[in-house]
Motif scaffolding. Structure first.
Motif, PDB file in Angstrom:
ATOM      1  N   LYS A 137      -1.425  -0.821   3.176  1.00  0.00           N
ATOM      2  CA  LYS A 137      -0.946  -1.693   2.097  1.00  0.00           C
ATOM      3  C   LYS A 137      -2.055  -1.969   1.084  1.00  0.00           C
ATOM      4  CE  LYS A 137       1.331  -6.066   1.118  1.00  0.00           C
ATOM      5  NZ  LYS A 137       2.392  -5.409   0.337  1.00  0.00           N
ATOM      6  N   LYS A 141      -0.813   0.164  -1.755  1.00  0.00           N
ATOM      7  CA  LYS A 141       0.111  -0.825  -2.330  1.00  0.00           C
ATOM      8  C   LYS A 141       1.565  -0.579  -1.902  1.00  0.00           C
ATOM      9  CE  LYS A 141      -3.545  -2.169  -4.544  1.00  0.00           C
ATOM     10  NZ  LYS A 141      -4.367  -3.289  -4.001  1.00  0.00           N
ATOM     11  N   THR A 142       1.750   0.023  -0.768  1.00  0.00           N
ATOM     12  CA  THR A 142       3.092   0.325  -0.273  1.00  0.00           C
ATOM     13  C   THR A 142       3.667  -0.888   0.447  1.00  0.00           C
ATOM     14  OG1 THR A 142       2.370   2.607   0.094  1.00  0.00           O
ATOM     15  CG2 THR A 142       4.449   1.942   1.094  1.00  0.00           C
ATOM     16  N   ARG A 143       4.933  -1.146   0.227  1.00  0.00           N
ATOM     17  CA  ARG A 143       5.577  -2.294   0.883  1.00  0.00           C
ATOM     18  C   ARG A 143       5.802  -1.986   2.360  1.00  0.00           C
ATOM     19  NH1 ARG A 143       7.371  -5.906  -3.170  1.00  0.00           N
ATOM     20  NH2 ARG A 143       7.317  -4.927  -5.236  1.00  0.00           N
ATOM     21  N   ILE A 144       5.731  -3.046   3.169  1.00  0.00           N
ATOM     22  CA  ILE A 144       5.744  -2.922   4.626  1.00  0.00           C
ATOM     23  C   ILE A 144       6.855  -3.787   5.211  1.00  0.00           C
ATOM     24  CG2 ILE A 144       4.440  -3.251   6.759  1.00  0.00           C
ATOM     25  CD1 ILE A 144       3.148  -1.144   4.988  1.00  0.00           C
ATOM     26  N   ALA A 186       0.129  -8.107   6.193  1.00  0.00           N
ATOM     27  CA  ALA A 186       0.642  -7.028   5.348  1.00  0.00           C
ATOM     28  C   ALA A 186       2.157  -7.033   5.244  1.00  0.00           C
ATOM     29  CB  ALA A 186       0.182  -5.682   5.896  1.00  0.00           C
ATOM     30  N   ASP A 188       5.848  -7.451   4.252  1.00  0.00           N
ATOM     31  CA  ASP A 188       6.679  -7.846   3.114  1.00  0.00           C
ATOM     32  C   ASP A 188       8.080  -8.235   3.557  1.00  0.00           C
ATOM     33  OD1 ASP A 188       4.887  -7.239   0.778  1.00  0.00           O
ATOM     34  OD2 ASP A 188       4.927  -5.257   1.709  1.00  0.00           O
ATOM     35  N   ASP A 455       5.329  -8.657  -6.069  1.00  0.00           N
ATOM     36  CA  ASP A 455       4.149  -8.705  -5.199  1.00  0.00           C
ATOM     37  C   ASP A 455       3.493 -10.082  -5.283  1.00  0.00           C
ATOM     38  OD1 ASP A 455       4.337  -6.095  -4.268  1.00  0.00           O
ATOM     39  OD2 ASP A 455       3.309  -5.308  -6.045  1.00  0.00           O
TER      40      ASP A 455
END
Length: 455
Positions: A137, A141-144, A186, A188, A455
């Motif tokens: 993340k 910057k990838t959503r989790i 991390a 989301d 974000d």
């Protein structure tokens, strides 16, 4: 059948979903079935899935190659290596999560560098793997989204005697205590089989209260029954026609009555089993000619490799007068043999643990085979709530007064053995509500919500 939405929407407009599931088909592990049963329906709801799993060669779980028949061939499956357990076991390291961690890190780094993914979905009980989410993340910057199928860092066993604790308890306890907060920073979004698991995490990490969450059980994958039946897999051998539990011939050639449980063992299930044992003992006293036809079969009660499991459900001192009635095999069965064994049973047994939040992944396969069910569960559990909507289920609650509950369970078993009550089964509409297709739609609703959240 694909929806018009899935047919009309080009792949370029679908979101990309990267799924982290160390165990995946053909591995028959409980925590692999969420992804396996959902994988056919993600595209119907706007998502293209890819799976990153550990190469089965490095797994010591039971494999069932037929599981691959339930996975569409076009799905991308990325396999990673793991350290060979034959060597790591010498230093006490057996966990597939720890053995594969560095390989996961390298493989997923390459995937994230080479293509854009809208979301990474961790669906596993191999929890150390989730710690990688914080790294990915921050870097990409990838959503989790995490799928919490069991409690991760848990204090449940702190109050238990040493013999009831899992192996290497203290190592796992402190490792989980360290890694869980690192991973949860991390998150989301969270999915869980139990609302109680989500509440614990939100209390422990207040920032999660503002994140999208959803309580979604495992669903029934109806094509699985077709695969099991088409391949004509035999049910596991139970008892021979016309032979009762004492070994004596039954004059009228009536078969034994097979009550079947297929699932994990564990000391937390013992209260439910004590209720059942007490009920059987009472039945043998009140209705000996009826209860001598009963066999209680327990399969797959250990996660240990086949041939090396130890019983936690049948203790010699507890079943001295029940030999030949309670029969346990700790070895896990292939998945589709499991379905046919459940289908062949006269009645299914669902024991619940002494924790209200627990939701068994086995529940929906039990419903799918449409057999009578005897359940002894926590009164506040979701399993109790669900089963009360199922006409073929007889639900009893774990109680401190075993004698009081035993008499009720005894009468239920007697009626079942003698077929005194006709059993109606759940209607198709009810089953569809618990289908994997329906529950996958709930997953993707949360994925969409996560992607729309700033974000």
């Amino acid at each position: 059948m694909p929806t018009p939405f899935a047919q009309n929407k080009p792949d370029s407009e679908l979101k990309k979903l990267l799924i982290i599931s160390p165990y995946f088909a053909p591995i028959n592990a409980a925590d692999a079935h969420r992804v396996r049963t959902s994988i056919s329906f993600y595209a119907d709801n706007g998502w293209i899935p890819e799976v990153v799993a550990v190469d089965p060669r490095y797994c010591d779980m039971v494999q069932d190659d037929l599981l691959l028949n339930s996975v569409p061939q076009h799905i991308k499956i990325h396999l990673v290596k793991a350290l060979d357990k034959r060597w790591t076991a010498k230093i006490g390291l057996g966990s597939i999560a720890l053995r594969s961690l560095i390989f996961y890190f390298k493989a997923v780094n390459k995937l994230l560098q080479s293509r854009d993914y809208d979301l990474i979905f961790f669906s596993t009980t191999q929890f150390p793997t989730l710690a990688l989410a914080a790294i990915w993340k921050k870097r990409f910057k990838t959503r989790i989204v995490f799928d919490i199928q069991d409690p991760w860092h848990s204090t449940y066993y702190l109050s238990k005697p040493k013999h009831e604790r899992p192996k290497k308890f203290w190592f796992s306890y402190y490792l989980n205590k360290m890694l869980e907060p690192y991973a949860m920073q991390a998150a989301d979004g969270l999915i869980s089989v139990s609302a109680g698991y989500l509440e614990v995490l939100q209390q422990r990490y207040p920032h999660l209260r503002s994140k999208p969450t959803a309580t979604i059980p495992f669903g029934m994958h109806l094509p699985d029954m077709e695969i099991a039946q088409q391949n004509k897999l035999n049910a596991h051998a139970m008892c021979m026609e016309g032979v009762c539990t004492t070994g004596a011939a039954i004059p009228d050639r009536i078969s034994c009555f097979n009550l079947v449980y297929i699932g994990r063992g564990g000391h937390d299930l013992l209260p439910a089993f004590r209720h059942l044992r007490s009920a059987v003992q009472l039945g043998l006293k009140k209705y000996p000619e009826v209860f001598h036809k009963l066999k209680v079969h327990l399969y797959g009660t250990s996660y240990a490799p086949n041939g090396s499991g130890k019983s936690t459900l049948i203790q010699e001192q507890d079943v001295q007068n029940l030999k030949g009635i309670f029969l346990e095999s700790t070895d896990r069965l292939p998945y589709y043999q499991t379905l046919n064994t459940l289908k062949a049973a006269d009645m299914l047994f669902i024991p619940g643990p002494d924790q209200a939040d627990y939701v068994a992944s086995k529940l929906y396969p039990y419903l799918m085979v449409q057999r009578p069910i005897l359940a002894i569960v926590h009164p506040l559990s979701a399993v109790s709530t669900i089963l009360r909507t199922i006409p073929q289920a007889s639900v009893f609650h774990i109680h401190k007064d075993y004698a009081m509950k035993s008499s009720q369970i005894t009468e239920c078993l007697r009626d079942a053995i003698l077929s005194l009550k006709s059993i109606s089964v759940a209607e198709a509409d009810t089953l569809r509500h618990y289908s994997a297709e329906h529950f996958t739609r709930l997953q993707t609703n949360l994925f969409d919500q996560v992607c729309q959240t700033p974000d």
